[in-house]
Motif scaffolding. Structure first.
Motif, PDB file in Angstrom:
ATOM      1  N   SER A  78     -10.109  14.433   4.250  1.00  0.00           N
ATOM      2  CA  SER A  78      -9.311  15.619   4.557  1.00  0.00           C
ATOM      3  C   SER A  78     -10.148  16.530   5.463  1.00  0.00           C
ATOM      4  O   SER A  78     -11.379  16.460   5.441  1.00  0.00           O
ATOM      5  CB  SER A  78      -8.929  16.368   3.284  1.00  0.00           C
ATOM      6  N   PRO A  79      -9.498  17.384   6.242  1.00  0.00           N
ATOM      7  CA  PRO A  79     -10.260  18.318   7.091  1.00  0.00           C
ATOM      8  C   PRO A  79     -11.203  19.201   6.285  1.00  0.00           C
ATOM      9  O   PRO A  79     -12.292  19.530   6.758  1.00  0.00           O
ATOM     10  CB  PRO A  79      -9.164  19.149   7.757  1.00  0.00           C
ATOM     11  N   ARG A  80     -10.829  19.559   5.079  1.00  0.00           N
ATOM     12  CA  ARG A  80     -11.698  20.416   4.251  1.00  0.00           C
ATOM     13  C   ARG A  80     -13.053  19.774   3.987  1.00  0.00           C
ATOM     14  O   ARG A  80     -14.053  20.461   3.845  1.00  0.00           O
ATOM     15  CB  ARG A  80     -11.019  20.729   2.933  1.00  0.00           C
ATOM     16  N   ASP A 114       2.688   6.565   9.280  1.00  0.00           N
ATOM     17  CA  ASP A 114       1.358   6.770   8.690  1.00  0.00           C
ATOM     18  C   ASP A 114       0.526   5.492   8.810  1.00  0.00           C
ATOM     19  O   ASP A 114      -0.659   5.537   9.136  1.00  0.00           O
ATOM     20  CB  ASP A 114       1.472   7.167   7.218  1.00  0.00           C
ATOM     21  N   CYS A 115       1.156   4.369   8.537  1.00  0.00           N
ATOM     22  CA  CYS A 115       0.462   3.080   8.630  1.00  0.00           C
ATOM     23  C   CYS A 115       0.008   2.794  10.059  1.00  0.00           C
ATOM     24  O   CYS A 115      -1.095   2.284  10.280  1.00  0.00           O
ATOM     25  CB  CYS A 115       1.369   1.957   8.135  1.00  0.00           C
ATOM     26  N   LEU A 159     -11.046   8.935   9.919  1.00  0.00           N
ATOM     27  CA  LEU A 159      -9.675   9.380  10.132  1.00  0.00           C
ATOM     28  C   LEU A 159      -9.488  10.623   9.268  1.00  0.00           C
ATOM     29  O   LEU A 159      -9.781  10.593   8.078  1.00  0.00           O
ATOM     30  CB  LEU A 159      -8.684   8.294   9.730  1.00  0.00           C
ATOM     31  N   ILE A 160      -9.046  11.697   9.885  1.00  0.00           N
ATOM     32  CA  ILE A 160      -8.869  12.962   9.184  1.00  0.00           C
ATOM     33  C   ILE A 160      -7.379  13.260   9.090  1.00  0.00           C
ATOM     34  O   ILE A 160      -6.664  13.170  10.087  1.00  0.00           O
ATOM     35  CB  ILE A 160      -9.591  14.104   9.922  1.00  0.00           C
ATOM     36  N   SER A 161      -6.937  13.614   7.894  1.00  0.00           N
ATOM     37  CA  SER A 161      -5.511  13.881   7.704  1.00  0.00           C
ATOM     38  C   SER A 161      -5.301  14.882   6.586  1.00  0.00           C
ATOM     39  O   SER A 161      -6.086  14.943   5.639  1.00  0.00           O
ATOM     40  CB  SER A 161      -4.784  12.576   7.364  1.00  0.00           C
ATOM     41  N   TRP A 162      -4.200  15.640   6.700  1.00  0.00           N
ATOM     42  CA  TRP A 162      -3.767  16.521   5.623  1.00  0.00           C
ATOM     43  C   TRP A 162      -2.768  15.809   4.722  1.00  0.00           C
ATOM     44  O   TRP A 162      -2.293  16.374   3.753  1.00  0.00           O
ATOM     45  CB  TRP A 162      -3.091  17.778   6.182  1.00  0.00           C
ATOM     46  N   ASN A 163      -2.404  14.588   5.042  1.00  0.00           N
ATOM     47  CA  ASN A 163      -1.375  13.861   4.295  1.00  0.00           C
ATOM     48  C   ASN A 163      -1.986  13.243   3.036  1.00  0.00           C
ATOM     49  O   ASN A 163      -2.490  12.131   3.050  1.00  0.00           O
ATOM     50  CB  ASN A 163      -0.752  12.788   5.178  1.00  0.00           C
ATOM     51  N   PHE A 164      -1.913  13.997   1.938  1.00  0.00           N
ATOM     52  CA  PHE A 164      -2.529  13.543   0.692  1.00  0.00           C
ATOM     53  C   PHE A 164      -1.662  12.533  -0.050  1.00  0.00           C
ATOM     54  O   PHE A 164      -2.165  11.791  -0.892  1.00  0.00           O
ATOM     55  CB  PHE A 164      -2.841  14.738  -0.213  1.00  0.00           C
ATOM     56  N   LYS A 165      -0.399  12.479   0.235  1.00  0.00           N
ATOM     57  CA  LYS A 165       0.478  11.545  -0.461  1.00  0.00           C
ATOM     58  C   LYS A 165       0.318  10.120   0.056  1.00  0.00           C
ATOM     59  O   LYS A 165       0.245   9.178  -0.730  1.00  0.00           O
ATOM     60  CB  LYS A 165       1.935  11.995  -0.314  1.00  0.00           C
ATOM     61  N   HIS A 166       0.253   9.945   1.365  1.00  0.00           N
ATOM     62  CA  HIS A 166       0.267   8.602   1.940  1.00  0.00           C
ATOM     63  C   HIS A 166      -1.027   8.171   2.618  1.00  0.00           C
ATOM     64  O   HIS A 166      -1.178   7.002   2.936  1.00  0.00           O
ATOM     65  CB  HIS A 166       1.408   8.476   2.955  1.00  0.00           C
ATOM     66  N   ILE A 167      -1.941   9.104   2.868  1.00  0.00           N
ATOM     67  CA  ILE A 167      -3.152   8.731   3.611  1.00  0.00           C
ATOM     68  C   ILE A 167      -4.421   9.104   2.850  1.00  0.00           C
ATOM     69  O   ILE A 167      -5.205   8.226   2.485  1.00  0.00           O
ATOM     70  CB  ILE A 167      -3.148   9.359   5.029  1.00  0.00           C
ATOM     71  N   VAL A 168      -4.668  10.370   2.609  1.00  0.00           N
ATOM     72  CA  VAL A 168      -5.904  10.826   1.947  1.00  0.00           C
ATOM     73  C   VAL A 168      -5.671  10.780   0.440  1.00  0.00           C
ATOM     74  O   VAL A 168      -5.468  11.791  -0.218  1.00  0.00           O
ATOM     75  CB  VAL A 168      -6.291  12.251   2.405  1.00  0.00           C
ATOM     76  N   ASN A 169      -5.691   9.578  -0.067  1.00  0.00           N
ATOM     77  CA  ASN A 169      -5.351   9.311  -1.468  1.00  0.00           C
ATOM     78  C   ASN A 169      -6.189   8.095  -1.853  1.00  0.00           C
ATOM     79  O   ASN A 169      -6.075   7.047  -1.219  1.00  0.00           O
ATOM     80  CB  ASN A 169      -3.847   9.034  -1.527  1.00  0.00           C
ATOM     81  N   VAL A 170      -7.029   8.225  -2.852  1.00  0.00           N
ATOM     82  CA  VAL A 170      -7.991   7.168  -3.155  1.00  0.00           C
ATOM     83  C   VAL A 170      -7.332   5.814  -3.399  1.00  0.00           C
ATOM     84  O   VAL A 170      -7.838   4.781  -2.952  1.00  0.00           O
ATOM     85  CB  VAL A 170      -8.945   7.573  -4.311  1.00  0.00           C
ATOM     86  N   VAL A 171      -6.190   5.788  -4.062  1.00  0.00           N
ATOM     87  CA  VAL A 171      -5.504   4.514  -4.311  1.00  0.00           C
ATOM     88  C   VAL A 171      -5.031   3.904  -2.994  1.00  0.00           C
ATOM     89  O   VAL A 171      -5.193   2.707  -2.752  1.00  0.00           O
ATOM     90  CB  VAL A 171      -4.328   4.710  -5.294  1.00  0.00           C
ATOM     91  N   ARG A 172      -4.486   4.740  -2.130  1.00  0.00           N
ATOM     92  CA  ARG A 172      -4.012   4.254  -0.818  1.00  0.00           C
ATOM     93  C   ARG A 172      -5.192   3.809   0.054  1.00  0.00           C
ATOM     94  O   ARG A 172      -5.130   2.784   0.717  1.00  0.00           O
ATOM     95  CB  ARG A 172      -3.222   5.336  -0.096  1.00  0.00           C
ATOM     96  N   ILE A 173      -6.265   4.596   0.047  1.00  0.00           N
ATOM     97  CA  ILE A 173      -7.435   4.247   0.865  1.00  0.00           C
ATOM     98  C   ILE A 173      -7.973   2.878   0.470  1.00  0.00           C
ATOM     99  O   ILE A 173      -8.286   2.049   1.329  1.00  0.00           O
ATOM    100  CB  ILE A 173      -8.526   5.331   0.760  1.00  0.00           C
ATOM    101  N   VAL A 174      -8.072   2.629  -0.822  1.00  0.00           N
ATOM    102  CA  VAL A 174      -8.522   1.310  -1.285  1.00  0.00           C
ATOM    103  C   VAL A 174      -7.563   0.230  -0.789  1.00  0.00           C
ATOM    104  O   VAL A 174      -7.986  -0.835  -0.331  1.00  0.00           O
ATOM    105  CB  VAL A 174      -8.650   1.279  -2.831  1.00  0.00           C
ATOM    106  N   VAL A 203       0.850  -1.195   0.000  1.00  0.00           N
ATOM    107  CA  VAL A 203       0.000   0.000   0.000  1.00  0.00           C
ATOM    108  C   VAL A 203       0.886   1.245   0.000  1.00  0.00           C
ATOM    109  O   VAL A 203       0.632   2.198  -0.730  1.00  0.00           O
ATOM    110  CB  VAL A 203      -0.973   0.003   1.202  1.00  0.00           C
ATOM    111  N   VAL A 204       1.920   1.235   0.815  1.00  0.00           N
ATOM    112  CA  VAL A 204       2.940   2.277   0.873  1.00  0.00           C
ATOM    113  C   VAL A 204       4.277   1.602   1.161  1.00  0.00           C
ATOM    114  O   VAL A 204       4.322   0.416   1.492  1.00  0.00           O
ATOM    115  CB  VAL A 204       2.654   3.349   1.959  1.00  0.00           C
ATOM    116  N   GLY A 205       5.334   2.363   1.075  1.00  0.00           N
ATOM    117  CA  GLY A 205       6.662   1.824   1.354  1.00  0.00           C
ATOM    118  C   GLY A 205       7.006   1.851   2.836  1.00  0.00           C
ATOM    119  O   GLY A 205       6.289   2.448   3.645  1.00  0.00           O
ATOM    120  N   PRO A 206       8.114   1.227   3.198  1.00  0.00           N
ATOM    121  CA  PRO A 206       8.523   1.124   4.602  1.00  0.00           C
ATOM    122  C   PRO A 206       8.762   2.464   5.300  1.00  0.00           C
ATOM    123  O   PRO A 206       8.645   2.549   6.520  1.00  0.00           O
ATOM    124  CB  PRO A 206       9.815   0.311   4.568  1.00  0.00           C
TER     125      PRO A 206
END
Length: 106
Positions: free
Chosen positions: A97-99, A49-50, A64-79, A41-44
């Motif tokens: 995201s908080p927004r 974040d994991c 879960l609310i986060s501003w981290n769009f690269k590793h957390i709030v990212n549709v591919v990662r969420i799946v 899902v993500v790298g080591p």
């Protein structure tokens, strides 16, 4: 929160104290966090974040609310996180995201 910008920490201070729950990592959360990495899902380097996601999952957070769009709030990662959660017997977690939760007055 110790590395968060001052404006973010100030916002968190405004949250009602009775709506905040602090949890500690344990073997179960560490194993689930490692599983996210093992499944690609993500790298080591994204272990923290994991662990954040694993703790929220295990403790049945509604969202879960986060501003981290690269590793957390990212549709591919969420799946990916939710695929692991389901395979491991956990419920999927809603990640936003908080927004998305802000209200706007007219």
């Amino acid at each position: 929160m110790e590395n968060a910008p001052d404006r973010i920490r100030a916002t968190v201070e405004l949250l009602p104290k009775d709506s905040t729950v602090y949890v500690k990592s344990d073997i179960e959360s560490a194993n689930l966090a490692k599983k996210y990495i093992d499944e690609g899902v993500v790298g080591p380097t994204s272990y923290a974040d994991c662990l954040h996601i694993a703790l929220a999952t295990i403790h049945n957070a509604n969202i879960l609310i986060s501003w981290n769009f690269k590793h957390i709030v990212n549709v591919v990662r969420i799946v990916g996180y939710n695929s692991v959660n389901i395979a491991e017997g956990y419920k999927p977690i809603d990640i936003r995201s908080p927004r998305e939760l802000m209200t706007y007055e007219d």
